[in-house]
Design an enzyme around this catalytic site. Structure first.
Site, PDB file in Angstrom:
ATOM      1  N   GLU A   1      -9.199 -11.609  -7.215  1.00  0.00           N
ATOM      2  CA  GLU A   1      -8.341 -10.413  -7.175  1.00  0.00           C
ATOM      3  C   GLU A   1      -7.268 -10.454  -8.268  1.00  0.00           C
ATOM      4  O   GLU A   1      -6.933  -9.421  -8.856  1.00  0.00           O
ATOM      5  CB  GLU A   1      -7.705 -10.277  -5.787  1.00  0.00           C
ATOM      6  CG  GLU A   1      -8.737  -9.894  -4.727  1.00  0.00           C
ATOM      7  CD  GLU A   1      -8.172  -9.808  -3.317  1.00  0.00           C
ATOM      8  OE1 GLU A   1      -8.929  -9.428  -2.408  1.00  0.00           O
ATOM      9  OE2 GLU A   1      -6.986 -10.132  -3.105  1.00  0.00           O
TER      10      GLU A   1
ATOM     11  N   ASN B   1      -1.892  -0.270   7.245  1.00  0.00           N
ATOM     12  CA  ASN B   1      -1.305  -1.560   7.613  1.00  0.00           C
ATOM     13  C   ASN B   1      -0.378  -2.135   6.547  1.00  0.00           C
ATOM     14  O   ASN B   1      -0.157  -3.336   6.488  1.00  0.00           O
ATOM     15  CB  ASN B   1      -2.409  -2.547   8.035  1.00  0.00           C
ATOM     16  CG  ASN B   1      -3.460  -2.751   6.953  1.00  0.00           C
ATOM     17  OD1 ASN B   1      -3.267  -2.341   5.817  1.00  0.00           O
ATOM     18  ND2 ASN B   1      -4.556  -3.397   7.303  1.00  0.00           N
TER      19      ASN B   1
ATOM     20  N   TYR C   1     -12.321  -4.110  -3.402  1.00  0.00           N
ATOM     21  CA  TYR C   1     -12.901  -4.457  -2.089  1.00  0.00           C
ATOM     22  C   TYR C   1     -14.287  -5.074  -2.203  1.00  0.00           C
ATOM     23  O   TYR C   1     -14.725  -5.753  -1.284  1.00  0.00           O
ATOM     24  CB  TYR C   1     -12.917  -3.230  -1.166  1.00  0.00           C
ATOM     25  CG  TYR C   1     -11.554  -2.978  -0.547  1.00  0.00           C
ATOM     26  CD1 TYR C   1     -11.021  -3.857   0.390  1.00  0.00           C
ATOM     27  CD2 TYR C   1     -10.778  -1.888  -0.919  1.00  0.00           C
ATOM     28  CE1 TYR C   1      -9.763  -3.657   0.942  1.00  0.00           C
ATOM     29  CE2 TYR C   1      -9.516  -1.670  -0.371  1.00  0.00           C
ATOM     30  CZ  TYR C   1      -9.013  -2.564   0.556  1.00  0.00           C
ATOM     31  OH  TYR C   1      -7.767  -2.370   1.094  1.00  0.00           O
TER      32      TYR C   1
ATOM     33  N   LYS D   1       0.838  -1.203   0.000  1.00  0.00           N
ATOM     34  CA  LYS D   1       0.000   0.000   0.000  1.00  0.00           C
ATOM     35  C   LYS D   1       0.880   1.262   0.000  1.00  0.00           C
ATOM     36  O   LYS D   1       2.090   1.178   0.246  1.00  0.00           O
ATOM     37  CB  LYS D   1      -0.921  -0.052   1.232  1.00  0.00           C
ATOM     38  CG  LYS D   1      -1.902  -1.246   1.199  1.00  0.00           C
ATOM     39  CD  LYS D   1      -2.810  -1.264   2.423  1.00  0.00           C
ATOM     40  CE  LYS D   1      -3.832  -2.400   2.354  1.00  0.00           C
ATOM     41  NZ  LYS D   1      -4.734  -2.432   3.525  1.00  0.00           N
TER      42      LYS D   1
ATOM     43  N   HIS E   1      -1.895  -5.316   1.488  1.00  0.00           N
ATOM     44  CA  HIS E   1      -3.109  -6.117   1.332  1.00  0.00           C
ATOM     45  C   HIS E   1      -2.681  -7.513   0.918  1.00  0.00           C
ATOM     46  O   HIS E   1      -1.766  -7.660   0.101  1.00  0.00           O
ATOM     47  CB  HIS E   1      -4.025  -5.544   0.240  1.00  0.00           C
ATOM     48  CG  HIS E   1      -5.057  -6.543  -0.185  1.00  0.00           C
ATOM     49  ND1 HIS E   1      -6.198  -6.761   0.541  1.00  0.00           N
ATOM     50  CD2 HIS E   1      -5.072  -7.437  -1.205  1.00  0.00           C
ATOM     51  CE1 HIS E   1      -6.890  -7.735  -0.031  1.00  0.00           C
ATOM     52  NE2 HIS E   1      -6.227  -8.164  -1.089  1.00  0.00           N
TER      53      HIS E   1
HETATM   54  P1  GDP Z   1      -7.421  -7.580   5.567  1.00  0.00           P
HETATM   55  O1  GDP Z   1      -7.797  -8.669   4.606  1.00  0.00           O
HETATM   56  O2  GDP Z   1      -6.494  -8.037   6.652  1.00  0.00           O
HETATM   57  O3  GDP Z   1      -6.925  -6.321   4.908  1.00  0.00           O
HETATM   58  O4  GDP Z   1      -8.769  -7.168   6.304  1.00  0.00           O
HETATM   59  P2  GDP Z   1     -10.300  -7.166   5.813  1.00  0.00           P
HETATM   60  O5  GDP Z   1     -10.417  -7.735   4.440  1.00  0.00           O
HETATM   61  O6  GDP Z   1     -11.124  -7.760   6.895  1.00  0.00           O
HETATM   62  O7  GDP Z   1     -10.638  -5.620   5.784  1.00  0.00           O
HETATM   63  C1  GDP Z   1     -10.311  -4.818   4.698  1.00  0.00           C
HETATM   64  C2  GDP Z   1     -10.042  -3.440   5.195  1.00  0.00           C
HETATM   65  O8  GDP Z   1     -11.205  -2.939   5.880  1.00  0.00           O
HETATM   66  C3  GDP Z   1      -8.909  -3.317   6.213  1.00  0.00           C
HETATM   67  O9  GDP Z   1      -7.630  -3.215   5.618  1.00  0.00           O
HETATM   68  C4  GDP Z   1      -9.330  -2.080   6.981  1.00  0.00           C
HETATM   69  O10 GDP Z   1      -8.958  -0.921   6.254  1.00  0.00           O
HETATM   70  C5  GDP Z   1     -10.841  -2.152   6.986  1.00  0.00           C
HETATM   71  N1  GDP Z   1     -11.347  -2.754   8.215  1.00  0.00           N
HETATM   72  C6  GDP Z   1     -11.578  -4.068   8.450  1.00  0.00           C
HETATM   73  N2  GDP Z   1     -12.035  -4.268   9.693  1.00  0.00           N
HETATM   74  C7  GDP Z   1     -12.101  -3.055  10.282  1.00  0.00           C
HETATM   75  C8  GDP Z   1     -12.509  -2.583  11.590  1.00  0.00           C
HETATM   76  O11 GDP Z   1     -12.902  -3.365  12.477  1.00  0.00           O
HETATM   77  N3  GDP Z   1     -12.438  -1.236  11.813  1.00  0.00           N
HETATM   78  C9  GDP Z   1     -12.007  -0.361  10.867  1.00  0.00           C
HETATM   79  N4  GDP Z   1     -11.962   0.941  11.157  1.00  0.00           N
HETATM   80  N5  GDP Z   1     -11.616  -0.751   9.631  1.00  0.00           N
HETATM   81  C10 GDP Z   1     -11.666  -2.076   9.342  1.00  0.00           C
HETATM   82 MG    MG Z   2      -9.313  -8.869   3.186  1.00  0.00          MG
END
Ligand code: GDP
Ligand code: MG
Length: 205
Positions: free
Chosen positions: A174, A160, A58, A18, A163
């Protein structure tokens, strides 16, 4: 010998470094972590994504809005906190807008890594989504310190660094979203001999 399509060594996953990963001068470190475990890089490009590309990324899974919203609401409840809304779709609308702003703020590097259990291995090396909770030894645990508390207060996406696809199905969708077939390179890597060769009969002279 199993056939090409089913052997675990042909599994592929999508990784995006990112904008913060690039700006923190961590691209070499991040690529090195996936490389040293034994995975093979089969596609790579640097680009500044459009909002449209990120929103589609997403929402490739039509259930993403509901699932991520519910997961986020549960996260608040588990911590004894009140979520900003009890409606999962309201929650993900905001997350999606913040993620679009974050992911289009500068160049990213998009990659496909191939190898045995690539999806699960990359997720393990990457670490949990919220850096505050990511294990030490993972990319997100070692190199960044963000938290949902801070991002919610500041109204922005969680930074973070990377991705990584969450499942084999997500990875396949993806990969198709980010790459054309002709951008993916089929080649042998010499270390595959020691990682996967059944007989190990090519080492001694
Ligand atoms: P990843 O696969 O580890 O990136 O996580 P996910 O696919 O569950 O979520 C995608 C993105 O959504 C994350 O990178 C965060 O930016 C956001 N996100 C997910 N869960 C949360 C949450 O509990 N709080 C907030 N603020 N953002 C979240
Ligand atoms: Mg994810």
């Amino acid at each position: 010998m199993k056939n090409k399509t089913t052997h675990p060594k042909y599994e592929q996953t999508l990784v995006i470094i990112k904008p913060d990963g690039i700006q923190r001068s961590l691209m070499g470190e991040i690529i090195g972590r996936y490389e040293r475990v034994g995975l093979k890089l089969v596609a790579m490009k640097m680009m500044v994504p459009t909002s449209d590309l990120i929103e589609k990324h997403y929402t490739l899974d039509p259930e993403w809005r509901r699932i991520t919203g519910e997961k986020t609401i549960k996260g608040y409840h588990d911590k004894g906190l009140v979520p900003p809304s009890e409606n999962p779709l309201d929650i993900t609308k905001k997350i999606l807008a913040n993620n679009c702003k974050y992911m289009t703020s500068g160049p990213v590097i998009v990659m496909i890594w191939e190898g045995a259990h690539a999806v699960a291995i990359v997720r393990k090396i990457t670490g949990g989504t919220e850096p505050l909770m990511s294990d030490v030894g993972t990319i997100r645990g070692d190199f960044v310190l963000d938290s949902y508390k801070m991002t919610d207060e500041d109204g922005r996406a969680v930074r973070n660094l990377v991705h990584a696809s969450g499942s084999v199905k997500e990875a396949n969708d993806e990969i198709k979203h980010w790459f054309n077939n002709n951008e993916i390179i089929k080649y042998n890597h010499v270390q595959e001999k020691i990682l996967y060769d059944v007989n190990l009969d090519g080492i001694l002279e």
